[in-house]
Design an enzyme around this catalytic site. Structure first.
Site, mmCIF file in Angstrom:
data_model
loop_
_atom_site.group_PDB
_atom_site.id
_atom_site.type_symbol
_atom_site.label_atom_id
_atom_site.label_comp_id
_atom_site.label_asym_id
_atom_site.label_seq_id
_atom_site.Cartn_x
_atom_site.Cartn_y
_atom_site.Cartn_z
ATOM 1 N N GLU A 1 0.842 -1.204 0.000
ATOM 2 C CA GLU A 1 0.000 0.000 0.000
ATOM 3 C C GLU A 1 0.877 1.254 0.000
ATOM 4 O OE1 GLU A 1 -3.230 -0.336 -1.117
ATOM 5 O OE2 GLU A 1 -3.385 -1.808 0.490
ATOM 6 N N HIS A 2 0.552 2.195 -0.891
ATOM 7 C CA HIS A 2 1.320 3.437 -1.067
ATOM 8 C C HIS A 2 2.779 3.141 -1.424
ATOM 9 C CE1 HIS A 2 -1.490 6.726 0.035
ATOM 10 N NE2 HIS A 2 -2.140 5.721 0.572
ATOM 11 N N GLY B 1 -17.769 2.305 -6.353
ATOM 12 C CA GLY B 1 -17.382 3.183 -5.255
ATOM 13 C C GLY B 1 -17.122 2.457 -3.955
ATOM 14 N N LEU C 1 -13.418 -1.620 -4.969
ATOM 15 C CA LEU C 1 -13.084 -2.850 -5.702
ATOM 16 C C LEU C 1 -12.822 -2.556 -7.168
ATOM 17 C CD1 LEU C 1 -15.633 -5.306 -4.045
ATOM 18 C CD2 LEU C 1 -13.327 -4.695 -3.339
ATOM 19 N N ASP D 1 -4.920 -1.076 -10.737
ATOM 20 C CA ASP D 1 -6.278 -1.589 -10.947
ATOM 21 C C ASP D 1 -6.468 -2.123 -12.360
ATOM 22 O OD1 ASP D 1 -6.438 -0.504 -8.465
ATOM 23 O OD2 ASP D 1 -7.916 1.029 -8.968
HETATM 24 P P1 ADP Z 1 -14.606 2.271 -7.950
HETATM 25 O O1 ADP Z 1 -13.707 2.168 -9.128
HETATM 26 O O2 ADP Z 1 -13.880 2.220 -6.658
HETATM 27 O O3 ADP Z 1 -15.733 1.289 -7.988
HETATM 28 P P2 ADP Z 1 -15.090 4.841 -9.114
HETATM 29 O O4 ADP Z 1 -15.767 6.052 -8.600
HETATM 30 O O5 ADP Z 1 -13.689 4.937 -9.552
HETATM 31 O O6 ADP Z 1 -15.283 3.711 -8.004
HETATM 32 O O7 ADP Z 1 -15.926 4.282 -10.350
HETATM 33 C C1 ADP Z 1 -17.326 4.088 -10.253
HETATM 34 C C2 ADP Z 1 -18.001 4.638 -11.500
HETATM 35 O O8 ADP Z 1 -17.755 3.791 -12.630
HETATM 36 C C3 ADP Z 1 -19.517 4.676 -11.391
HETATM 37 O O9 ADP Z 1 -19.943 5.834 -10.729
HETATM 38 C C4 ADP Z 1 -19.935 4.680 -12.859
HETATM 39 O O10 ADP Z 1 -19.814 5.964 -13.420
HETATM 40 C C5 ADP Z 1 -18.876 3.801 -13.507
HETATM 41 N N1 ADP Z 1 -19.374 2.420 -13.649
HETATM 42 C C6 ADP Z 1 -18.923 1.307 -13.031
HETATM 43 N N2 ADP Z 1 -19.607 0.218 -13.445
HETATM 44 C C7 ADP Z 1 -20.505 0.641 -14.369
HETATM 45 C C8 ADP Z 1 -21.503 0.005 -15.199
HETATM 46 N N3 ADP Z 1 -21.719 -1.321 -15.142
HETATM 47 N N4 ADP Z 1 -22.223 0.785 -16.037
HETATM 48 C C9 ADP Z 1 -22.002 2.108 -16.119
HETATM 49 N N5 ADP Z 1 -21.100 2.746 -15.364
HETATM 50 C C10 ADP Z 1 -20.356 2.043 -14.508
HETATM 51 MG MG MG Z 2 -12.134 3.538 -9.555
#
Ligand code: ADP
Ligand code: MG
Length: 384
Positions: A33-34, A121, A124, A171
């Site tokens: 981490e980091h 969000g 993961l 990621d």
């Molecule tokens: P994390 O990557 O930690 O889950 P992020 O904020 O980086 O959180 O990314 C989440 C965003 O990715 C969502 O708000 C959406 O805009 C987009 N996203 C993820 N999965 C989908 C999906 N199946 N369809 C449309 N948008 C998606």
């Molecule tokens: Mg993300």
């Protein structure tokens, strides 16, 4: 978990064409981490939550994106794609198209249906899963195939340059290159990597503390500055040290007194974390779960006490896990100040472990956590 057949028939009904279907997974970082911006090591695993992308060509010059999760469609002209972000989920696939276009590929008219079960969000990385799923689907239409590490870099650039979020490479790298029943030791300096087996009977229990302490961007920025300060002090004596990746614990003994107390602690975390991460991969190769568990416990302590990036809830969750039957190792994963813990657990005890962890964490904090039992899974691939 995800049903490609349902996506296939929905895509066919909506767009009147049989799609090709691709999957790209979310991820959890087991240790490291980091360390990424110090050009060090991380060791994530891909998980069995994924984004599916169904793609088919079109004849009308349009690019049509549909997210099953959002029940929403967006239509663009293939030869006039947006050049900037909108703050909408479509930014993620459009970012991939923009980066591929920048590499000299003509983005053809296409229909793309997206569906995912990576909880967004939650730490993961649903965003990387979405980018990588889009990229492998697009590659199939273009008739090209970048090597996994190159594809990961293109997807990272789409998130950095188009979506506008300054994530590292981990990621996208694990989503593109992960392997079933394996963790992936990634050298963030040159993107070389090595797979390390996770025994089939080990589950990855990911537990969301449901807290994210707002530490404003300044905590991250100050951590980075302190890490760089420490590297600069060591470099005065050993010019070959460009990043803490090049430093060792003796450097801190010799020259730690020339650093601010904060920089010394942050550097101690990063330097020892790199050593632990490489040792953890070795422990997996040797099927030495005891050593692995000890390294994860040390990593958590270091993250909490030296890097000071944990929080009371995450510490509580790790302490509870450490007393439960079936645990191999537990630590806070991700950027810090809340988010998820990762727990390696003997698979036959994963369900009672998750139940007890949830119950005891709720008792201690008053917060009901979300807990997912996962297994290390394949990186992006086509679903036949
Ligand atoms: P994390 O990557 O930690 O889950 P992020 O904020 O980086 O959180 O990314 C989440 C965003 O990715 C969502 O708000 C959406 O805009 C987009 N996203 C993820 N999965 C989908 C999906 N199946 N369809 C449309 N948008 C998606
Ligand atoms: Mg993300």
């Amino acid at each position: 978990m995800h049903d490609p057949e349902a996506l296939r028939s929905q895509h066919a009904a909506r767009f009147g064409a049989q799609p090709a279907i691709f999957a790209a997974p979310g991820r959890v970082n087991l240790i490291g981490e980091h360390t990424d911006y110090a050009e060090g090591f991380v060791m994530p695993a891909a998980i069995d939550f994924a984004t599916l992308a169904a793609i088919s060509p079109r004849q009308d010059g349009k690019i049509v994106l549909y997210s099953e999760n959002y029940g929403e469609e967006r239509i663009f002209e293939a030869d006039a794609l947006p050049a900037a972000r909108n703050g909408h989920w479509s930014d993620y696939p459009l970012g991939v198209f923009a980066i591929f276009a920048g590499e000299g590929h003509r983005i053809p008219p296409l229909s793309l249906s997206l569906w995912g079960d990576v909880p967004p969000g939650s730490g993961l990385s649903s965003s990387a899963a979405l980018e990588v799923a889009t990229a492998v689907a697009l590659q199939s239409l273009l008739g090209i195939q970048y090597p996994g590490p190159v594809l990961a870099r293109l997807c990272q650039r789409s998130e950095n340059e188009f979506v506008g979020s300054s994530c590292g490479i981990m990621d996208q790298f694990i989503s593109a290159n992960g392997a079933r029943d394996h963790a992936l030791l990634l050298d963030c300096r040159d993107l070389s990597y090595k797979l390390a087996p996770i025994p089939e009977d080990v589950a990855l229990v990911i537990a969301n503390t449901m807290v994210k302490h707002e530490v404003t961007g300044t905590e991250y920025t100050s951590r980075r500055a302190q890490v760089e300060e420490a590297a600069a002090v060591i470099a005065r004596h050993r010019p070959e040290v460009r990043f803490l990746r090049d430093a060792n614990p003796e450097d801190l003994q010799k020259w730690g007194s020339e650093m601010s107390p904060e920089a010394l602690k942050r550097a101690r975390h990063v330097i020892t974390e790199n050593i632990r991460t490489v040792a953890a991969a070795q422990a997996l190769v040797q099927n030495d779960t005891r050593t692995l568990g000890r390294l994860m416990a040390e990593a958590h302590r270091s993250y909490s006490q030296d890097f000071e990036a944990s929080c009371a809830e995450a510490d509580t969750m790790v302490e509870i896990a450490q007393k439960l039957p079936g645990l191999i190792g537990a630590r806070l994963t991700g950027g810090g100040f809340g988010g998820c813990t990762v727990n390696l657990v003997h698979a036959d005890q994963a369900k009672p472990f998750a139940a007890a962890l949830g119950e005891q964490y709720a008792q201690a904090t008053g917060i009901t956590p979300q807990i997912h039992i996962c297994h290390a899974s394949d990186g992006a691939h086509r679903i036949e």
